[in-house]
Scaffold this motif. Structure first.
Motif, PDB file in Angstrom:
ATOM      1  N   GLN A  12       0.879  -1.200  -0.105  1.00 48.61           N
ATOM      2  CA  GLN A  12      -0.007  -0.164   0.070  1.00 48.61           C
ATOM      3  C   GLN A  12       0.933   1.229  -0.038  1.00 48.61           C
ATOM      4  N   GLN A  13       1.758   1.444   0.936  1.00 52.11           N
ATOM      5  CA  GLN A  13       2.624   2.404   0.968  1.00 52.11           C
ATOM      6  C   GLN A  13       3.456   2.728  -0.609  1.00 52.11           C
ATOM      7  N   GLN A  14       3.975   1.623  -1.195  1.00 50.52           N
ATOM      8  CA  GLN A  14       4.770   1.784  -2.362  1.00 50.52           C
ATOM      9  C   GLN A  14       3.610   2.055  -3.496  1.00 50.52           C
ATOM     10  N   LEU A  15       2.296   1.698  -3.240  1.00 54.38           N
ATOM     11  CA  LEU A  15       1.260   2.156  -4.322  1.00 54.38           C
ATOM     12  C   LEU A  15       1.121   3.604  -4.227  1.00 54.38           C
ATOM     13  N   VAL A  16       0.876   4.193  -2.891  1.00 52.30           N
ATOM     14  CA  VAL A  16       0.717   5.514  -2.836  1.00 52.30           C
ATOM     15  C   VAL A  16       1.862   6.298  -3.374  1.00 52.30           C
ATOM     16  N   LYS A  17       3.326   5.855  -3.401  1.00 56.06           N
ATOM     17  CA  LYS A  17       4.403   6.374  -3.722  1.00 56.06           C
ATOM     18  C   LYS A  17       4.439   6.679  -5.264  1.00 56.06           C
ATOM     19  N   ILE A  18       3.697   5.466  -5.817  1.00 56.61           N
ATOM     20  CA  ILE A  18       3.727   5.519  -7.188  1.00 56.61           C
ATOM     21  C   ILE A  18       2.672   6.283  -7.771  1.00 56.61           C
ATOM     22  N   ARG A  19       1.654   6.445  -7.037  1.00 50.32           N
ATOM     23  CA  ARG A  19       0.531   7.523  -7.469  1.00 50.32           C
ATOM     24  C   ARG A  19       0.975   8.797  -7.374  1.00 50.32           C
ATOM     25  N   LYS A  20       1.812   9.067  -6.308  1.00 49.47           N
ATOM     26  CA  LYS A  20       2.339  10.543  -6.125  1.00 49.47           C
ATOM     27  C   LYS A  20       3.437  10.750  -7.234  1.00 49.47           C
ATOM     28  N   LEU A  21       4.307   9.794  -7.644  1.00 50.75           N
ATOM     29  CA  LEU A  21       5.075   9.964  -8.779  1.00 50.75           C
ATOM     30  C   LEU A  21       4.396  10.213 -10.179  1.00 50.75           C
ATOM     31  N   GLU A  22       3.221   9.338 -10.182  1.00 50.87           N
ATOM     32  CA  GLU A  22       2.588   9.611 -11.431  1.00 50.87           C
ATOM     33  C   GLU A  22       1.915  11.075 -11.463  1.00 50.87           C
ATOM     34  N   ALA A  23       1.302  11.227 -10.340  1.00 53.37           N
ATOM     35  CA  ALA A  23       0.655  12.646 -10.550  1.00 53.37           C
ATOM     36  C   ALA A  23       1.741  13.813 -10.866  1.00 53.37           C
ATOM     37  N   ARG A  24       3.152  13.477 -10.100  1.00 52.00           N
ATOM     38  CA  ARG A  24       4.202  14.673 -10.579  1.00 52.00           C
ATOM     39  C   ARG A  24       4.570  14.629 -12.027  1.00 52.00           C
ATOM     40  N   LEU A  25       4.603  13.372 -12.492  1.00 48.24           N
ATOM     41  CA  LEU A  25       4.867  13.303 -13.864  1.00 48.24           C
ATOM     42  C   LEU A  25       3.843  13.837 -14.725  1.00 48.24           C
ATOM     43  N   GLU A  26       2.680  13.742 -14.393  1.00 45.92           N
ATOM     44  CA  GLU A  26       1.550  14.333 -15.117  1.00 45.92           C
ATOM     45  C   GLU A  26       1.425  16.074 -15.193  1.00 45.92           C
ATOM     46  N   GLN A  27       1.917  16.227 -13.989  1.00 45.84           N
ATOM     47  CA  GLN A  27       2.081  18.047 -13.644  1.00 45.84           C
ATOM     48  C   GLN A  27       3.127  18.549 -14.448  1.00 45.84           C
ATOM     49  N   ALA A  28       4.327  17.730 -14.561  1.00 43.20           N
ATOM     50  CA  ALA A  28       5.369  18.217 -15.431  1.00 43.20           C
ATOM     51  C   ALA A  28       4.895  18.129 -16.890  1.00 43.20           C
ATOM     52  N   GLU A  29       4.438  16.982 -17.233  1.00 45.80           N
ATOM     53  CA  GLU A  29       3.950  16.873 -18.469  1.00 45.80           C
ATOM     54  C   GLU A  29       3.070  18.024 -18.992  1.00 45.80           C
ATOM     55  N   ALA A  30       2.052  18.400 -18.115  1.00 48.76           N
ATOM     56  CA  ALA A  30       1.089  19.266 -18.233  1.00 48.76           C
ATOM     57  C   ALA A  30       1.733  20.708 -18.536  1.00 48.76           C
ATOM     58  N   ALA A  31       2.779  21.030 -17.530  1.00 47.79           N
ATOM     59  CA  ALA A  31       3.683  22.243 -17.434  1.00 47.79           C
ATOM     60  C   ALA A  31       4.310  22.536 -18.820  1.00 47.79           C
ATOM     61  N   ARG A  32       5.089  21.320 -19.266  1.00 47.19           N
ATOM     62  CA  ARG A  32       5.677  21.360 -20.508  1.00 47.19           C
ATOM     63  C   ARG A  32       4.957  21.836 -21.701  1.00 47.19           C
ATOM     64  N   ARG A  33       3.607  21.211 -21.608  1.00 48.48           N
ATOM     65  CA  ARG A  33       2.758  21.588 -22.835  1.00 48.48           C
ATOM     66  C   ARG A  33       1.641  22.729 -22.747  1.00 48.48           C
ATOM     67  N   GLU A  34       1.831  23.450 -21.395  1.00 47.76           N
ATOM     68  CA  GLU A  34       0.770  24.280 -21.335  1.00 47.76           C
ATOM     69  C   GLU A  34       0.764  25.378 -22.278  1.00 47.76           C
ATOM     70  N   PRO A  35      -0.303  25.680 -22.828  1.00 49.05           N
ATOM     71  CA  PRO A  35      -0.423  26.825 -24.140  1.00 49.05           C
ATOM     72  C   PRO A  35       0.028  28.059 -23.209  1.00 49.05           C
ATOM     73  N   ILE A  36       0.472  28.863 -23.883  1.00 45.13           N
ATOM     74  CA  ILE A  36       0.892  30.503 -23.926  1.00 45.13           C
ATOM     75  C   ILE A  36      -0.037  31.278 -24.384  1.00 45.13           C
ATOM     76  N   ALA A  37      -0.268  32.328 -23.538  1.00 48.20           N
ATOM     77  CA  ALA A  37      -1.573  33.301 -23.846  1.00 48.20           C
ATOM     78  C   ALA A  37      -0.618  34.399 -24.395  1.00 48.20           C
ATOM     79  N   ILE A  38      -1.107  34.860 -25.683  1.00 49.34           N
ATOM     80  CA  ILE A  38      -0.792  36.471 -26.030  1.00 49.34           C
ATOM     81  C   ILE A  38      -1.990  37.382 -25.468  1.00 49.34           C
ATOM     82  N   VAL A  39      -1.046  38.287 -24.503  1.00 48.35           N
ATOM     83  CA  VAL A  39      -1.950  39.221 -23.923  1.00 48.35           C
ATOM     84  C   VAL A  39      -1.768  40.509 -24.176  1.00 48.35           C
ATOM     85  N   GLY A  40      -0.743  40.899 -25.010  1.00 50.88           N
ATOM     86  CA  GLY A  40      -0.727  42.420 -25.442  1.00 50.88           C
ATOM     87  C   GLY A  40       0.225  42.102 -26.885  1.00 50.88           C
TER      88      GLY A  40
END
Length: 749
Positions: A12-40
């Motif tokens: 269970q502890q290892q599963l929690v760690k794996i899920r946390k790592l997956e969440a971090r990877l998803e966040q990193a991938e989302a940040a790498r692909r985040e759209p950029i807004a032209i605001v001016g």
């Protein structure tokens, strides 16, 4: 059994760690692909274009903005010809008044301004306008993480210095004339930006590569705002001579992209700058999102047939990579802003390359629109990519594609019959067959560097629920000089005469989205017409002494004024919280709710003097909380009657409950608070501002707004965002700063 339980716990502890790592990877991938807004956006373009509105008007009218070479560039007639050392054309796209600059605004000496590369001066002005249009107020003291990315390839002015003055002309200001790196560095230095600051030179793809790098920097967290774009001026003939020798220049000085008569390009000047933010930040900040950069890619021709010959396979690869990064299918792209220089070799290679990629998935026969702004302006070299992006952003906003000029007979070297590609010959409705408008912008550098950007229109803005509007507004304007302030007034008067924007949004943006300078003006009005009238009546303003922009403020409390302020109680959270804190502190003394006594049906019918004195105290305490919430904090306090006890609490000598009970007439130990406060009052009153919170006035909002404007004009710092916090405001496009330019040039006028 215990070993089995431990094993399960470990799993269970290892599963929690794996899920946390997956969440971090998803966040990193989302940040790498985040759209950029032209605001001016800001720009200077041929045809007298001073901003995006002018640019759109020029394209809508189908203007060819090329012209004869101005005499202050070079002697076009003397250099015209086809033999070595000559230039094949007398035309190009040129900017107006490049010799003029507002050195005072940027704090630059006359000597340095005269010797500074005009490309650098253009970037300073245009980048400032892009930030203003984004509603971003620059404060050098904040040391913001703003990145600066500028594409530039030519440097003609530095050569002018050497030609005119020789080696003796090299002095400490020479770097500003000769070094392209000073273009980005100067901008960051002047405004205190501490994000990445760099110049990109990949020849004619420079500005699009700069945009690509800016997007990466934002996604990597290196900066929170980025300025990206390019600049190009043609101030000496050497490059034109070289291009003529290689057969690149068209004799008529125009870009006839994709036409059978394409015989080269016409060179052009331009400056374009974009203000960029991560999409999530732009939404949170309420920035005006003009368009979204979904993805981008950069590559190189590699081993093409010759050093300056484009490689179609490489172009396909870069377009495909940009689409993959954007998460966009080729068939979703409904418009391509082509590089389209108008050369016999380059146009067919580009057309074939882009269609090889963008034809994929168009089973329904969806056509692809294609065009090039170079047919309007000429080829602005290092700035051409960002200019093409700006064209697309404007076309998305208006839902129309401007006409592609000079296309009379389609180039027979392009297999038009096999391509579902259309070129708009007139202003055309842009109606995509799949979802939102998505476009690609391509740029190619003469030495092989390629760039492609995928743009999408922003999703429809969700308008927040609007609270009841206040009965009046205060518009604040400022400038570096009295002349500039007068020009600012004229600009806003013209804007208000035709604008359909909410006056609340206008005043909000002018307050929070602009830098505040020493020459200031504030006017109050209930609607746009009244504000405009009062602007024109005021004309001039007041000057705040530089270095003393925050004078001492004294809160003065009085002994009367229990009535009024109901509207403030209903609309201003800080006032309401202050009054309710008083009600809670003395509820046992009053015997009935304070709010009911002040604003109920029997408002003002006090049972005894104690009730009235508490109400006087509570109203002034609420006012002091409100002004503090708006950023106006006293350096001293003074009071008389009940106001003396409010001042004592404000000074921290008494607690709120103790002050209220004293105000109500209850006895208590002697408090020698005045000696701690009055000396500060004496010092502040001579040079500061006295804010009377004991005054009762039937037209309370009008009084508050007039007071707020007066404080601003005196140099008091106001938290305008907090002032408008109870209302759902949005930043909008307003008139930009009216630069007061003078001539700074090496040659005499």
């Amino acid at each position: 059994m215990s070993e089995e339980i431990n094993y399960r716990q470990l799993l269970q502890q290892q599963l929690v760690k794996i899920r946390k790592l997956e969440a971090r990877l998803e966040q990193a991938e989302a940040a790498r692909r985040e759209p950029i807004a032209i605001v001016g956006m800001g720009c200077r373009l041929p045809g007298g274009v001073e901003g995006p509105e002018d640019f759109w008007e020029l394209m809508v009218r189908g203007v060819d903005a090329t012209s004869e070479v101005p005499p202050d560039r070079w002697d076009a007639e003397a250099l015209f010809g086809t033999e070595p050392g000559k230039i094949a054309t007398r035309r190009g796209g040129f900017l107006k008044d490049v010799e003029r600059f507002d050195a005072r605004f940027f704090g630059i000496s006359e000597r340095e301004a005269e010797r500074m590369d005009p490309q650098q001066r253009l970037v300073l002005e245009v980048a400032w306008e892009a930030l203003e249009r984004a509603g971003h107020a620059v404060d050098r003291a904040r040391r913001e993480r703003v990145g600066v990315f500028v594409g530039v390839m030519n440097n003609d002015y530095g050569q002018r210095v050497l030609d005119q003055e020789g080696l003796a002309g090299i002095d400490p200001t020479f770097m500003g004339a000769r070094a392209n790196c000073a273009i980005s560095g100067r901008l960051s230095y002047l405004w205190g930006f501490q994000g990445p600051s760099l110049v990109v030179d990949t020849a004619c793809s420079s500005s699009l590569v700069a945009v690509h790098l800016a997007c990466q920097s934002l996604r990597n967290g290196e900066c929170n705002v980025a300025l990206a774009g390019g600049v190009n001026l043609l101030l000496s003939p050497e490059v034109s001579v070289y291009l003529s020798s290689s057969g690149a220049l068209s004799p008529d000085g125009r870009c006839k992209s994709f036409d059978a008569s394409a015989d080269g390009f016409g060179r052009a000047e331009a400056c374009g700058m974009l203000a960029l933010e991560r999409l999530s930040d732009a939404r949170a900040r309420g920035s005006p999102i003009l368009a979204i950069i979904r993805g981008s890619a950069v590559g190189h021709d590699g081993p093409s047939s010759a050093f300056t010959v484009p490689n179609g396979v490489a172009q396909q690869g870069v377009i495909r990579q940009a689409l993959q990064h954007a998460g966009v299918a080729p068939a979703e792209v409904s418009y391509l802003e082509a590089h389209g220089t108008g050369t016999a070799m380059g146009d067919p290679i580009e057309a074939e390359a882009m269609w090889s990629v963008l034809k994929e998935g168009r089973e329904g026969g969806e056509s692809l629109w294609m065009g090039s702004v170079k047919t309007n302006l000429g080829y602005s070299e290092a700035a051409s990519g960002v200019v093409g992006m700006m064209k697309v952003v404007l076309a998305m906003r208006h839902g129309q594609l401007p006409a592609h000029l000079h296309l009379k007979t389609p180039n027979p070297r392009i297999d038009w019959a096999s391509m579902a590609v259309k070129v708009p010959g007139e202003l055309t409705a842009w109606t995509p067959t799949r979802g939102a408008r998505i476009a690609g912008v391509t740029s190619y550098g003469r030495t092989g560097t390629l760039a492609h950007v995928v743009l999408a229109e922003p999703p429809p803005r969700v308008e927040p629920e609007r609270r009841p509007e206040r009965p009046g507004h205060v518009l604040v304007l400022s400038a570096r000089s009295e002349e500039a302030l007068r020009a600012q007034v004229e600009r806003y008067a013209r804007f208000l005469a035709t604008s359909t924007e909410s006056l609340g949004d206008v005043c909000f943006t002018a307050a929070v989205g602009r830098t505040h300078f020493e020459h200031r003006l504030a006017v109050v009005g209930r609607d746009a017409r009244q504000v405009r009238e009062r602007l024109l009546e005021a004309r001039g303003g007041s000057k705040v002494t530089p270095g003393a922009l925050a004078p001492d403020v004294t809160f003065v409390f009085g002994g009367e004024g229990a009535a009024g302020s109901r509207e403030l109680y209903e609309t201003q959270p800080a006032f309401r919280e202050g009054l309710e804190a008083c009600a809670a502190a003395v509820k046992d003394v009053l015997g009935e709710p304070l709010v009911g006594l002040m604003y109920g049906e029997g408002a003002g019918r006090w049972k005894d003097a104690a009730q009235e004195r508490i109400a006087v105290f509570a109203r002034q305490w609420g006012l002091s909380r409100m002004w503090r919430a708006w950023g106006v904090r006293p350096s001293a306090v003074a009071g008389e009657g009940v106001g003396e006890w409010v001042a004592a609490v404000e000074a921290g000598v008494l607690g709120l409950e103790a002050g209220l009970r004293r105000a109500a007439g209850e006895a208590g130990p002697a408090v020698e608070w005045a000696s701690a406060v009055l000396p500060r009052v004496t010092r502040a009153s001579d040079v500061g501002v006295r804010l009377d919170l004991g005054r009762a006035d039937g037209a309370e909002w009008s009084l508050v707004l007039e007071t707020l404007g007066a404080l601003y004009v005196r140099g008091v710092e106001v938290d305008w965002a907090a002032f408008d916090a109870p209302h759902a405001r949005r930043r909008i496009a307003l008139p930009t700063y009216p630069f007061q330019r003078q001539r700074y040039w090496l040659t005499p006028s």
